[in-house]
Design a protein around this motif. Structure first.
Motif, PDB file in Angstrom:
ATOM      1  N   ARG A  72       0.678  -1.103  -0.144  1.00 31.66           N
ATOM      2  CA  ARG A  72      -0.099   0.017  -0.096  1.00 31.66           C
ATOM      3  C   ARG A  72       0.882   1.333   0.141  1.00 31.66           C
ATOM      4  NH1 ARG A  72      -1.822   3.940  -0.674  1.00 31.66           N
ATOM      5  NH2 ARG A  72      -3.933   4.846   0.412  1.00 31.66           N
ATOM      6  N   PHE A  73       1.786   1.266   0.607  1.00 31.15           N
ATOM      7  CA  PHE A  73       2.727   2.574   0.859  1.00 31.15           C
ATOM      8  C   PHE A  73       3.857   2.473   0.046  1.00 31.15           C
ATOM      9  CE2 PHE A  73       0.129   2.430   4.709  1.00 31.15           C
ATOM     10  CZ  PHE A  73      -0.065   4.007   4.595  1.00 31.15           C
ATOM     11  N   THR A  74       4.054   1.484  -0.650  1.00 26.93           N
ATOM     12  CA  THR A  74       5.518   1.460  -1.712  1.00 26.93           C
ATOM     13  C   THR A  74       5.123   1.200  -3.183  1.00 26.93           C
ATOM     14  OG1 THR A  74       6.102  -0.901  -1.152  1.00 26.93           O
ATOM     15  CG2 THR A  74       6.902   0.865   0.396  1.00 26.93           C
ATOM     16  N   GLY A  76       3.527   5.402  -4.845  1.00 25.59           N
ATOM     17  CA  GLY A  76       2.945   5.164  -3.394  1.00 25.59           C
ATOM     18  C   GLY A  76       3.286   6.513  -2.666  1.00 25.59           C
ATOM     19  N   LEU A  77       2.828   6.259  -1.463  1.00 23.75           N
ATOM     20  CA  LEU A  77       3.175   7.545  -0.718  1.00 23.75           C
ATOM     21  C   LEU A  77       4.517   7.770   0.001  1.00 23.75           C
ATOM     22  CD1 LEU A  77      -0.406   7.299   1.157  1.00 23.75           C
ATOM     23  CD2 LEU A  77       0.246   8.845  -0.514  1.00 23.75           C
ATOM     24  N   GLU A  81       9.955  -4.643  10.007  1.00 27.54           N
ATOM     25  CA  GLU A  81      10.857  -5.381   8.966  1.00 27.54           C
ATOM     26  C   GLU A  81       9.880  -5.884   8.045  1.00 27.54           C
ATOM     27  OE1 GLU A  81      14.050  -5.397   8.661  1.00 27.54           O
ATOM     28  OE2 GLU A  81      13.907  -3.974  10.295  1.00 27.54           O
ATOM     29  N   HIS A  82       8.769  -6.503   8.059  1.00 21.89           N
ATOM     30  CA  HIS A  82       8.195  -7.016   6.898  1.00 21.89           C
ATOM     31  C   HIS A  82       7.553  -5.948   5.943  1.00 21.89           C
ATOM     32  CE1 HIS A  82       8.140 -11.371   7.413  1.00 21.89           C
ATOM     33  NE2 HIS A  82       8.227 -11.411   8.906  1.00 21.89           N
ATOM     34  N   ALA A  83       7.036  -4.739   6.781  1.00 21.05           N
ATOM     35  CA  ALA A  83       6.415  -3.844   6.104  1.00 21.05           C
ATOM     36  C   ALA A  83       7.131  -2.789   5.414  1.00 21.05           C
ATOM     37  CB  ALA A  83       5.435  -2.928   6.884  1.00 21.05           C
ATOM     38  N   PHE A  84       8.367  -2.350   6.205  1.00 22.21           N
ATOM     39  CA  PHE A  84       9.157  -1.091   5.785  1.00 22.21           C
ATOM     40  C   PHE A  84      10.795  -1.587   5.764  1.00 22.21           C
ATOM     41  CE2 PHE A  84       5.557   0.492   7.997  1.00 22.21           C
ATOM     42  CZ  PHE A  84       4.855   1.211   7.051  1.00 22.21           C
ATOM     43  N   GLY A  85      11.198  -2.482   6.076  1.00 20.63           N
ATOM     44  CA  GLY A  85      12.693  -2.954   6.308  1.00 20.63           C
ATOM     45  C   GLY A  85      13.300  -3.115   4.963  1.00 20.63           C
ATOM     46  N   THR A 133      -5.820   6.120   5.042  1.00 17.13           N
ATOM     47  CA  THR A 133      -5.875   5.152   6.035  1.00 17.13           C
ATOM     48  C   THR A 133      -5.525   3.689   5.626  1.00 17.13           C
ATOM     49  OG1 THR A 133      -8.206   4.981   5.854  1.00 17.13           O
ATOM     50  CG2 THR A 133      -7.370   6.467   7.792  1.00 17.13           C
ATOM     51  N   PHE A 134      -5.388   2.778   6.036  1.00 17.46           N
ATOM     52  CA  PHE A 134      -5.103   1.634   5.598  1.00 17.46           C
ATOM     53  C   PHE A 134      -5.791   0.325   6.487  1.00 17.46           C
ATOM     54  CE2 PHE A 134      -2.795  -2.521   5.622  1.00 17.46           C
ATOM     55  CZ  PHE A 134      -3.037  -2.881   4.179  1.00 17.46           C
TER      56      PHE A 134
END
Length: 170
Positions: A40-42, A46-47, A68-72, A166-167
């Motif tokens: 969603r964010f990348t 993406g934002l 780590e899983h979402a942004f690492g 939002t997510f």
């Protein structure tokens, strides 16, 4: 403009026998929620594609794993602060206390991400949102996120911010 993204950790296993709440790992569902958050964010356009970002992450395993899983490894993450103060398994932390910790690391030039726990993240959203999104009026789902718009020349603080997006994972 820059942003503040407030994330609740993803779904985690129950406390293991002989373990502590602090050591809980993500479930398969939690890993999938984090994958959706990352997407969603990348995704293209993406934002967070170009905004340098500083992160504040609770030291609990489930929040570190969510981060780590979402942004690492993403190129926009400039710095990561891990905090035992956000959650240590012994005391509740208020949304105001979390905001104080965010202000302490805010470089005023970067966007911010915080990955923490319920009810702290929910209290923070209720405090900062100029208008609380419908999906967060009754709580803050696992793996969910709220992104606020923050002025580039002001440190994050006790103010009202516009919710950009939002997510909530499916």
């Amino acid at each position: 403009m820059r942003s503040l993204t407030v994330v609740r950790h993803c779904a985690a296993e129950p406390t293991p026998p002989g373990g502590t709440d602090f050591d809980r790992e993500l479930t398969e569902e939690g890993v999938e929620q984090a994958r959706q958050l990352r997407e969603r964010f990348t995704e293209p356009f993406g934002l967070f594609n170009t905004a340098p970002t500083t992160a504040l992450v609770s030291a609990a395993r489930r929040t570190r794993d969510t981060f780590e899983h979402a942004f690492g490894g993403l190129r926009f993450i400039r710095e990561v602060h891990t905090s035992n103060l956000i959650y240590n398994g012994r005391q509740d932390v208020s949304g105001d206390e979390l905001l104080f910790d965010l202000a302490a690391i805010d470089p005023v030039t970067d966007s911010l991400i915080v990955v923490a726990h319920f009810p702290t993240v929910w209290e923070l959203v209720l405090t900062l949102a100029s208008e609380v999104p419908d999906e967060f009026r009754e709580g803050f789902p696992l793996g969910a996120a709220t992104m606020f718009e923050i002025r580039e020349d002001e440190s994050v603080g006790l103010a009202q911010y516009r919710v950009v997006t939002t997510f909530v994972p499916s």
